[in-house]
Structure formats: structure tokens, C-alpha cells
Design an enzyme around this catalytic site. Structure first.
Site, PDB file in Angstrom:
ATOM      1  N   SER A 104       0.851  -1.193   0.000  1.00 43.92           N
ATOM      2  CA  SER A 104       0.000   0.000   0.000  1.00 43.92           C
ATOM      3  C   SER A 104       0.883   1.239   0.000  1.00 43.92           C
ATOM      4  O   SER A 104       1.872   1.288   0.715  1.00 43.92           O
ATOM      5  CB  SER A 104      -0.863   0.031   1.257  1.00 43.92           C
ATOM      6  N   HIS A 149      -5.815  -3.134  -5.005  1.00 48.78           N
ATOM      7  CA  HIS A 149      -4.626  -3.922  -5.352  1.00 48.78           C
ATOM      8  C   HIS A 149      -4.745  -4.400  -6.794  1.00 48.78           C
ATOM      9  O   HIS A 149      -5.588  -5.227  -7.109  1.00 48.78           O
ATOM     10  CB  HIS A 149      -4.489  -5.155  -4.435  1.00 48.78           C
ATOM     11  N   HIS A 180      -2.899 -12.135  -0.344  1.00 46.38           N
ATOM     12  CA  HIS A 180      -2.747 -12.335   1.096  1.00 46.38           C
ATOM     13  C   HIS A 180      -3.375 -13.664   1.509  1.00 46.38           C
ATOM     14  O   HIS A 180      -4.328 -14.125   0.889  1.00 46.38           O
ATOM     15  CB  HIS A 180      -3.436 -11.201   1.867  1.00 46.38           C
ATOM     16  N   TYR A 217      -5.237 -14.156   4.005  1.00 50.56           N
ATOM     17  CA  TYR A 217      -6.628 -13.995   4.459  1.00 50.56           C
ATOM     18  C   TYR A 217      -7.620 -14.012   3.305  1.00 50.56           C
ATOM     19  O   TYR A 217      -8.826 -14.089   3.511  1.00 50.56           O
ATOM     20  CB  TYR A 217      -6.802 -12.714   5.299  1.00 50.56           C
ATOM     21  N   GLU A 218      -7.113 -13.938   2.080  1.00 47.81           N
ATOM     22  CA  GLU A 218      -8.033 -13.992   0.934  1.00 47.81           C
ATOM     23  C   GLU A 218      -8.509 -15.414   0.665  1.00 47.81           C
ATOM     24  O   GLU A 218      -9.389 -15.635  -0.166  1.00 47.81           O
ATOM     25  CB  GLU A 218      -7.359 -13.412  -0.314  1.00 47.81           C
ATOM     26  N   ALA A 240       2.426  -2.045   4.279  1.00 49.14           N
ATOM     27  CA  ALA A 240       1.873  -1.119   5.270  1.00 49.14           C
ATOM     28  C   ALA A 240       1.753  -1.889   6.574  1.00 49.14           C
ATOM     29  O   ALA A 240       1.468  -3.088   6.558  1.00 49.14           O
ATOM     30  CB  ALA A 240       0.507  -0.634   4.820  1.00 49.14           C
ATOM     31  N   MET A 300      -0.064  -8.055   7.723  1.00 52.08           N
ATOM     32  CA  MET A 300      -0.708  -9.287   7.250  1.00 52.08           C
ATOM     33  C   MET A 300      -0.021  -9.865   6.019  1.00 52.08           C
ATOM     34  O   MET A 300      -0.649 -10.596   5.246  1.00 52.08           O
ATOM     35  CB  MET A 300      -2.187  -9.003   6.940  1.00 52.08           C
ATOM     36  N   SER A 301       1.247  -9.531   5.821  1.00 59.96           N
ATOM     37  CA  SER A 301       1.950 -10.026   4.626  1.00 59.96           C
ATOM     38  C   SER A 301       3.433 -10.163   4.939  1.00 59.96           C
ATOM     39  O   SER A 301       3.846 -10.171   6.100  1.00 59.96           O
ATOM     40  CB  SER A 301       1.758  -9.040   3.468  1.00 59.96           C
ATOM     41  N   ASN A 332      -0.415   3.426  10.699  1.00 61.69           N
ATOM     42  CA  ASN A 332      -1.289   3.701  11.857  1.00 61.69           C
ATOM     43  C   ASN A 332      -0.622   3.120  13.092  1.00 61.69           C
ATOM     44  O   ASN A 332       0.238   2.248  12.962  1.00 61.69           O
ATOM     45  CB  ASN A 332      -2.649   3.005  11.651  1.00 61.69           C
ATOM     46  N   HIS A 364      -9.230   0.763   7.509  1.00 63.24           N
ATOM     47  CA  HIS A 364      -8.510   0.621   6.243  1.00 63.24           C
ATOM     48  C   HIS A 364      -8.336   1.997   5.595  1.00 63.24           C
ATOM     49  O   HIS A 364      -7.335   2.264   4.926  1.00 63.24           O
ATOM     50  CB  HIS A 364      -9.290  -0.327   5.326  1.00 63.24           C
TER      51      HIS A 364
HETATM   52  N1  HPA Z   1      -2.467  -4.381  11.729  1.00 65.61           N
HETATM   53  C1  HPA Z   1      -2.295  -5.293  10.752  1.00 65.61           C
HETATM   54  N2  HPA Z   1      -2.033  -4.962   9.508  1.00 65.61           N
HETATM   55  C2  HPA Z   1      -1.918  -3.660   9.205  1.00 65.61           C
HETATM   56  C3  HPA Z   1      -2.083  -2.661  10.171  1.00 65.61           C
HETATM   57  C4  HPA Z   1      -2.372  -3.040  11.510  1.00 65.61           C
HETATM   58  O1  HPA Z   1      -2.519  -2.212  12.429  1.00 65.61           O
HETATM   59  N3  HPA Z   1      -1.909  -1.465   9.542  1.00 65.61           N
HETATM   60  C5  HPA Z   1      -1.638  -1.747   8.238  1.00 65.61           C
HETATM   61  N4  HPA Z   1      -1.638  -3.069   8.032  1.00 65.61           N
END
Ligand code: HPA
Length: 280
Positions: free
Chosen positions: A28, A59, A81, A83-84, A111, A209-210, A233, A245
Site C-alpha cells: 500500500s 490492489h 494475502h 486472508y483472501e 503497510a 498481514m503479509s 497507523n 482501512h
Molecule cells: N495491523 C495489521 N495490519 C496492518 C495494520 C495493523 O494495524 N496497519 C496496516 N496493516
């Protein structure tokens, strides 16, 4: 099920003749990176038989082959990912393919949420190491000895020598750069505050998550790996606000120009001072 990576490679070779020296995954915030690439060829994931296709909004799913400055690259615009719903073997298939095509370096970007309370949204973190213990290993299953060893060493995945080069580039470019440990959880839900406290106790500085599964597979195949995470974040429970998101995307977009510059300059230096020297 075991994926026949070599067969997929042969199919791709019928469509693409480009020989990359380095591979880059655009996380991202680096969505526009492609605009600075001198594109030679592209290949949509849809057009590769047996290839996983991203379902995440925003994406794109394609390989870009071309030059970043002088460096011949394969770039993944969009990753898949876990989770997909894809298996870890499917999620990491693109890494194996890029190595078979010739890429010796894997440059990972993503990210993440800041777990380290000294971090702020918008920071960049050079990945020094990772924690994979909460995701299934992508190496589980029969090992293909032609691709890599059954029990790969993991003591220097994010190559120290390459990290030194990236730190130098960041300093020259006056781009502040943290360095720390990235932990991958499966998602897709963001973590709870208790999970983030746990991650911090375990030594993680950023969460996402990657990336970790990709680094494991690249390391298995003997690639040189490095990675930079954009802390979009603060992770769950640190600030008195829910995660979204939207926040992730907004921060990623805000710092994108800096991120692009850091990655582009780092690639040029790594190529000149590491990859080319190693090959000669
Ligand atoms: N947690 C998991 N994945 C993320 C986050 C988060 O806070 N921010 C961006 N990807």
C-alpha cells in the site's frame, strides 16, 4: 496439493523474455511507483494459469518488467494475502516465479501498524527480522530440493549488508528511518489491544498481514531479502480510536512520494554496490 512451480515458470517464459535482476513487491502506498518505471513488458496475474489473483480493492494484479534507473526489475503491482483464502503455497508462488526468472534480490514493502510506542503513523521501518510463529509456514509439505533445502537457515534473512546500504541512502536523502522487527498475523481482522501487547512483549515493532511468508520462501530459494514497512497507523489499543482501512490508505498516500524515493534510491545503490559486485 503441490503446485508445479517449474511448469508455471515455463508457461510464463513463453510470454515474457525479460531477465530481471531484482524483484520488488509494491505494498500500500507504492501503487504509483510503476509510473517511474521504464516498462518493457507486463503480465496480468489473470493470464497465468494456476496463479492466485488479488481480491483486495485497490490492489492491481500484474507483473511489471522493466528498469528502475538502470536496474532490470520484476515488480509485483498487487500481492495476494493469506486472508483472501489462498494457501501459503499459493500466496508465495509469485516469489518462487520471480526467482526462477532471474531475480536475486527481493525488496519487500508493506503497510503496517506501529507496535513500538515510539513510532508514529507515517514512519518508515527497515525490517531487521521477523516473527512468523502465528502463521502457517509456507514451507510445510514435501520439499522440492531443486528449489531449496528442507531446513533452511533463518539467521540473516534481511541481509545485514543490504540494510546498511538502505540506512545510508535514507541518511543521504534525509528520510527518517526506524529499524525493527515485523510480525505477521493472518488478518483480515485487525488485532485486539491484548494481541498487540503480546506482540510488543515478544519483541515486535510493527504488525501486518503479509511479507513474512514471502521472505521465508525467498530465503528458502537463496534470494537476498530486504524490506521497508510504512507504519500507516498505530496498532490497536495504543491510541483512543478504532483502526480503519481508510486511515491505512490515507497515511500510505500521504507519505507515498517519500517512500517511492527511498525505495528507488535504495534499489540503485543495492544493485551497484551489492548485486553487481556479488555477480562479478
Ligand atoms: N495491523 C495489521 N495490519 C496492518 C495494520 C495493523 O494495524 N496497519 C496496516 N496493516
Amino acid at each position: 496439493m503441490s503446485i508445479d512451480v517449474e511448469k508455471i515458470y515455463e508457461d510464463v517464459r513463453k510470454k515474457v523474455s525479460f531477465q530481471p535482476r531484482a524483484a520488488l513487491i509494491l505494498g500500500s502506498g507504492l501503487g504509483n511507483f510503476a509510473e517511474t518505471v521504464q516498462i518493457v513488458e507486463t503480465l496480468d496475474y489473470h493470464d497465468i494459469d494456476g496463479f492466485p489473483v488479488s481480491t483486495v480493492p485497490g490492489h492491481k494484479g500484474r507483473f511489471i518488467f522493466g528498469y528502475v534507473d538502470e536496474v532490470p526489475m520484476v515488480i509485483m503491482q498487487g500481492r495476494v494475502h493469506y486472508y483472501e483464502g489462498y494457501s501459503m503455497e499459493q500466496v508465495t508462488l509469485p516469489i518462487r516465479l520471480m526467482k526462477l526468472m532471474g531475480a536475486q534480490l527481493l525488496f519487500l514493502t508493506n503497510a503496517s501498524g506501529g507496535v513500538n510506542t515510539d513510532y508514529h503513523a507515517g514512519d518508515f521501518m527497515l525490517i531487521s527480522d521477523h516473527i512468523s510463529s502465528f502463521i502457517p509456514s509456507p514451507l510445510i509439505g514435501t520439499n522440492n530440493e531443486k528449489l531449496g533445502p528442507r531446513f533452511p537457515d533463518m539467521s540473516d534473512v534481511y541481509k545485514k549488508e543490504i540494510r546498511e546500504l538502505i540506512r545510508r541512502v535514507a541518511k543521504e536523502e534525509e528520510i527518517p528511518l526506524k529499524e525493527g522487527v515485523y510480525i505477521q498475523f493472518t488478518g483480515p481482522a485487525y488485532e485486539t489491544p491484548a494481541e498487540i501487547r503480546m506482540a510488543r512483549m515478544l519483541g515486535a515493532d510493527a504488525v501486518g498481514m503479509s511479507t513474512v511468508c514471502e521472505a521465508i520462501v525467498a530465503n528458502h530459494m537463496g534470494m537476498d531479502v530486504c524490506g521497508i514497512s510504512c507504519v500507516t497507523n498505530m496498532a490497536s489499543g495504543i491510541l483512543p480510536q478504532p483502526l480503519s482501512h481508510k486511515e491505512v490508505q490515507e497515511t500510505a498516500d500521504r507519505v507515498a512520494p517519500l517512500f517511492e524515493r527511498l525505495v528507488r534510491k535504495s534499489l540503485a545503490v543495492i544493485d551497484r554496490e551489492y548485486l553487481c559486485r556479488k555477480q562479478s
